[in-house]
Design a protein around this motif. Structure first.
Motif, PDB file in Angstrom:
ATOM      1  N   ARG A  87       0.566  -1.169  -0.137  1.00  0.00           N
ATOM      2  CA  ARG A  87      -0.142   0.059   0.091  1.00  0.00           C
ATOM      3  C   ARG A  87       0.806   1.069   0.120  1.00  0.00           C
ATOM      4  NH1 ARG A  87      -3.815  -3.438   2.419  1.00  0.00           N
ATOM      5  NH2 ARG A  87      -3.133  -3.412   4.559  1.00  0.00           N
ATOM      6  N   LEU A  88       2.054   1.035   1.057  1.00  0.00           N
ATOM      7  CA  LEU A  88       2.696   2.669   0.559  1.00  0.00           C
ATOM      8  C   LEU A  88       3.672   2.813  -0.439  1.00  0.00           C
ATOM      9  CD1 LEU A  88       4.529   1.875   4.381  1.00  0.00           C
ATOM     10  CD2 LEU A  88       3.561   3.719   3.823  1.00  0.00           C
ATOM     11  N   LEU A  94       1.331   6.642  -6.741  1.00  0.00           N
ATOM     12  CA  LEU A  94       0.392   7.372  -7.064  1.00  0.00           C
ATOM     13  C   LEU A  94       0.592   8.935  -6.696  1.00  0.00           C
ATOM     14  CD1 LEU A  94      -2.527   4.816  -6.373  1.00  0.00           C
ATOM     15  CD2 LEU A  94      -1.340   5.246  -9.085  1.00  0.00           C
ATOM     16  N   SER A  95       2.061   8.681  -6.337  1.00  0.00           N
ATOM     17  CA  SER A  95       2.090  10.215  -5.687  1.00  0.00           C
ATOM     18  C   SER A  95       0.768  11.008  -4.750  1.00  0.00           C
ATOM     19  CB  SER A  95       2.421  11.022  -6.948  1.00  0.00           C
ATOM     20  OG  SER A  95       2.895  11.385  -7.689  1.00  0.00           O
ATOM     21  N   ILE A  96       1.228   9.741  -3.968  1.00  0.00           N
ATOM     22  CA  ILE A  96       0.339  10.766  -2.808  1.00  0.00           C
ATOM     23  C   ILE A  96       1.853  10.915  -1.562  1.00  0.00           C
ATOM     24  CG2 ILE A  96      -1.412   9.572  -0.996  1.00  0.00           C
ATOM     25  CD1 ILE A  96      -2.192   7.497  -2.876  1.00  0.00           C
ATOM     26  N   ARG A  97       1.098  11.793  -0.685  1.00  0.00           N
ATOM     27  CA  ARG A  97       2.522  12.110   0.385  1.00  0.00           C
ATOM     28  C   ARG A  97       1.554  11.489   1.419  1.00  0.00           C
ATOM     29  NH1 ARG A  97       5.357  16.806  -0.656  1.00  0.00           N
ATOM     30  NH2 ARG A  97       5.028  17.094   1.633  1.00  0.00           N
ATOM     31  N   VAL A  98       2.207  10.581   1.996  1.00  0.00           N
ATOM     32  CA  VAL A  98       1.418  10.170   3.578  1.00  0.00           C
ATOM     33  C   VAL A  98       3.169   9.711   4.196  1.00  0.00           C
ATOM     34  CG1 VAL A  98      -0.182   9.175   2.609  1.00  0.00           C
ATOM     35  CG2 VAL A  98       2.159   7.610   2.611  1.00  0.00           C
ATOM     36  N   GLU A 109      -7.797   4.548   2.217  1.00  0.00           N
ATOM     37  CA  GLU A 109      -9.035   4.512   1.663  1.00  0.00           C
ATOM     38  C   GLU A 109      -8.251   6.479   0.674  1.00  0.00           C
ATOM     39  OE1 GLU A 109     -12.317   6.035   2.345  1.00  0.00           O
ATOM     40  OE2 GLU A 109     -11.890   3.399   2.337  1.00  0.00           O
ATOM     41  N   LYS A 110      -7.606   6.854   1.233  1.00  0.00           N
ATOM     42  CA  LYS A 110      -6.873   7.394   0.495  1.00  0.00           C
ATOM     43  C   LYS A 110      -6.282   6.995  -1.586  1.00  0.00           C
ATOM     44  CE  LYS A 110      -4.125  10.472   3.458  1.00  0.00           C
ATOM     45  NZ  LYS A 110      -3.188  12.139   2.566  1.00  0.00           N
ATOM     46  N   ILE A 111      -5.584   5.848  -1.328  1.00  0.00           N
ATOM     47  CA  ILE A 111      -5.354   5.352  -2.771  1.00  0.00           C
ATOM     48  C   ILE A 111      -6.445   4.908  -3.192  1.00  0.00           C
ATOM     49  CG2 ILE A 111      -4.799   2.919  -3.910  1.00  0.00           C
ATOM     50  CD1 ILE A 111      -2.998   2.736  -1.035  1.00  0.00           C
ATOM     51  N   ASN A 112      -8.299   4.744  -2.092  1.00  0.00           N
ATOM     52  CA  ASN A 112      -8.923   4.738  -3.452  1.00  0.00           C
ATOM     53  C   ASN A 112      -9.471   6.121  -3.614  1.00  0.00           C
ATOM     54  OD1 ASN A 112      -9.251   1.755  -2.806  1.00  0.00           O
ATOM     55  ND2 ASN A 112     -10.595   1.595  -1.199  1.00  0.00           N
ATOM     56  N   ARG A 113      -9.206   7.140  -2.934  1.00  0.00           N
ATOM     57  CA  ARG A 113     -10.154   8.002  -3.316  1.00  0.00           C
ATOM     58  C   ARG A 113      -9.034   8.565  -4.476  1.00  0.00           C
ATOM     59  NH1 ARG A 113     -10.542   9.481   1.856  1.00  0.00           N
ATOM     60  NH2 ARG A 113      -8.693  10.366   2.321  1.00  0.00           N
ATOM     61  N   LYS A 114      -7.963   8.191  -4.516  1.00  0.00           N
ATOM     62  CA  LYS A 114      -7.070   8.498  -4.946  1.00  0.00           C
ATOM     63  C   LYS A 114      -7.277   7.788  -6.952  1.00  0.00           C
ATOM     64  CE  LYS A 114      -2.760  10.880  -7.602  1.00  0.00           C
ATOM     65  NZ  LYS A 114      -1.741  11.711  -6.485  1.00  0.00           N
ATOM     66  N   ILE A 115      -7.402   6.520  -6.992  1.00  0.00           N
ATOM     67  CA  ILE A 115      -8.239   5.409  -8.130  1.00  0.00           C
ATOM     68  C   ILE A 115      -9.595   6.963  -8.411  1.00  0.00           C
ATOM     69  CG2 ILE A 115      -8.942   3.857  -9.032  1.00  0.00           C
ATOM     70  CD1 ILE A 115      -6.651   2.463  -6.039  1.00  0.00           C
ATOM     71  N   LEU A 116     -10.099   7.148  -7.546  1.00  0.00           N
ATOM     72  CA  LEU A 116     -11.575   7.973  -8.253  1.00  0.00           C
ATOM     73  C   LEU A 116     -10.457   9.068  -9.009  1.00  0.00           C
ATOM     74  CD1 LEU A 116     -13.228   6.980  -5.248  1.00  0.00           C
ATOM     75  CD2 LEU A 116     -14.389   5.900  -7.647  1.00  0.00           C
ATOM     76  N   LYS A 117     -10.102   9.869  -8.726  1.00  0.00           N
ATOM     77  CA  LYS A 117     -10.140  11.187  -8.323  1.00  0.00           C
ATOM     78  C   LYS A 117      -8.995  10.689 -10.161  1.00  0.00           C
ATOM     79  CE  LYS A 117      -8.560  14.728  -5.714  1.00  0.00           C
ATOM     80  NZ  LYS A 117      -7.780  14.893  -5.102  1.00  0.00           N
ATOM     81  N   LEU A 118      -8.251   9.913 -10.257  1.00  0.00           N
ATOM     82  CA  LEU A 118      -7.646  10.020 -12.717  1.00  0.00           C
ATOM     83  C   LEU A 118      -8.438   9.446 -12.552  1.00  0.00           C
ATOM     84  CD1 LEU A 118      -3.925   9.022 -10.644  1.00  0.00           C
ATOM     85  CD2 LEU A 118      -4.448   9.796 -11.715  1.00  0.00           C
ATOM     86  N   HIS A 119      -9.933   8.693 -11.830  1.00  0.00           N
ATOM     87  CA  HIS A 119     -10.676   7.859 -13.250  1.00  0.00           C
ATOM     88  C   HIS A 119     -11.504   9.270 -13.675  1.00  0.00           C
ATOM     89  CE1 HIS A 119     -14.086   5.694 -14.593  1.00  0.00           C
ATOM     90  NE2 HIS A 119     -14.556   6.212 -14.269  1.00  0.00           N
TER      91      HIS A 119
END
Ligand SMILES: Nc1ncnc2c1ncn2[C@@H]1O[C@H](COP(=O)(O)OP(=O)(O)OP(=O)(O)O)[C@@H](O)[C@H]1O
Ligand SMILES: [Mg+2]
Length: 303
Positions: A87-88, A94-98, A109-119
């Motif tokens: 996950r990290l 996906l360039s998510i800063r955590v 949750e953050k990853i899922n949100r990013k995937i949706l945004k990219l979609h």
């Protein structure tokens, strides 16, 4: 080295999968077509299976190049990851800063949100895993759960697995059956045949700056040399590279401009993991066995 002798600007048979040397042989064209169709149809999992040295990483890099502008790729070259590390790694790709200490639920949750945004931006997310036979079971499961995100028509995240045949053996186990059912496209990298090896050699030589002008007949490797190359490499590109490189060195050492069968045989004698040694070993074992059989028969006859 032999570069000047053969009129080359760089080594033609390096072992790194450099895409400048990519040769689009039928086996790789077929595999690439399967990958394109699978990705376009938005299926969850795709796998590419190939023995050691058959060109999986090379194809993986070609796929990354192809997808560069079409999708958001997350490339995982080292699959020895726990689910948390996966996950990290995904977040980082996906360039998510955590923070490394983030709670796993929040991270998912953050990853899922990013995937949706990219979609929403029209970018499918494609996870590409090399050496996927080494993925721990729990990590494969974590990956599968991400592919549950979907619209009515498409998965929002797709996974391409490049792996040795051991992955198929693992997927045959009952506890991975759910994942097995998700793999809707798969392709196998078969070894090269004689014609493909011929094209492969010429292609790599040309990419390394070789021109046929100074060679009588225009071919650096004779037909019989290529046959010996096929037999000893079993059509595996990495072994073709090793043998071709050594053959060039030997021919150069003898001041020759053409590679003949004897050069490839000599190269094979000097190389681990090629058929020549196993052939000799087989012969020795057979001789040893027949020797002991002979001994048994003789001792039965003698008083
Ligand atoms: N299509 C191709 N065109 C040109 N060279 C290739 C091609 N496929 C493989 N090779 C060459 O063969 C060698 C082995 O390729 P690669 O490293 O991709 O194999 P692999 O299947 O990933 O091996 P491993 O199982 O050890 O990871 C490399 O030197 C690579 O450059
Ligand atoms: Mg590889």
């Amino acid at each position: 080295m032999y570069l000047y002798h053969f009129g080359l600007s760089e080594l033609p048979f390096n072992l790194t999968p450099d895409t400048d040397f990519y040769c689009e042989l039928p086996v790789y064209r077929d595999a690439m077509n399967v990958l394109r169709v699978a990705i376009e149809s938005g299926e969850g999992f795709v796998k590419v299976i190939g023995e050691v040295g058959t060109g999986k990483t090379m194809l993986c890099r070609m796929l990354l190049n192809y997808l560069e502008k079409r999708a958001q790729c997350a490339y995982l070259p080292n699959p020895y990851l726990s689910p948390n590390e996966l996950r990290l790694a995904l977040a980082s790709e996906l360039s998510i800063r955590v923070a490394r200490t983030i709670d796993q639920y929040q991270l998912t949750e953050k990853i899922n949100r990013k995937i949706l945004k990219l979609h929403e931006k029209g970018k499918p997310v494609i996870v590409i895993v090399d050496e996927a036979q080494a993925l721990p079971k729990e990590t494969l499961e974590a990956l599968r759960l991400f592919t549950n995100l979907e619209t009515e028509k498409k998965k929002l995240l797709q996974v391409v697995l490049f792996a040795q045949p051991e992955l198929d053996a693992r997927l045959a186990q009952p506890d991975l059956r759910q994942l097995r059912q998700r793999i809707s496209f798969s392709t196998n990298l078969r070894p090269l045949d004689l014609t493909s090896i011929q094209v492969y050699l010429s292609h790599r030589l040309k990419a390394a700056g070789f021109t046929t002008e100074r060679i009588p007949g225009g071919e650096l490797f004779t037909k019989s040399a290529i046959k010996v190359l096929l037999r000893n490499s079993r059509g595996i590109p990495r072994l073709v590279n090793v043998l071709a490189h050594k053959s060039l060195m030997l021919a150069y050492g003898h001041g020759k401009f053409i590679i003949e069968a004897a050069d490839v045989r000599a190269a094979a004698r000097d190389t681990d993991d090629v058929s020549f040694k196993s052939w000799w070993l087989g012969l020795l074992i057979a001789l040893g066995l027949s020797g002991s059989l002979y001994g048994v028969v003789l001792s039965g006859w003698l008083p």
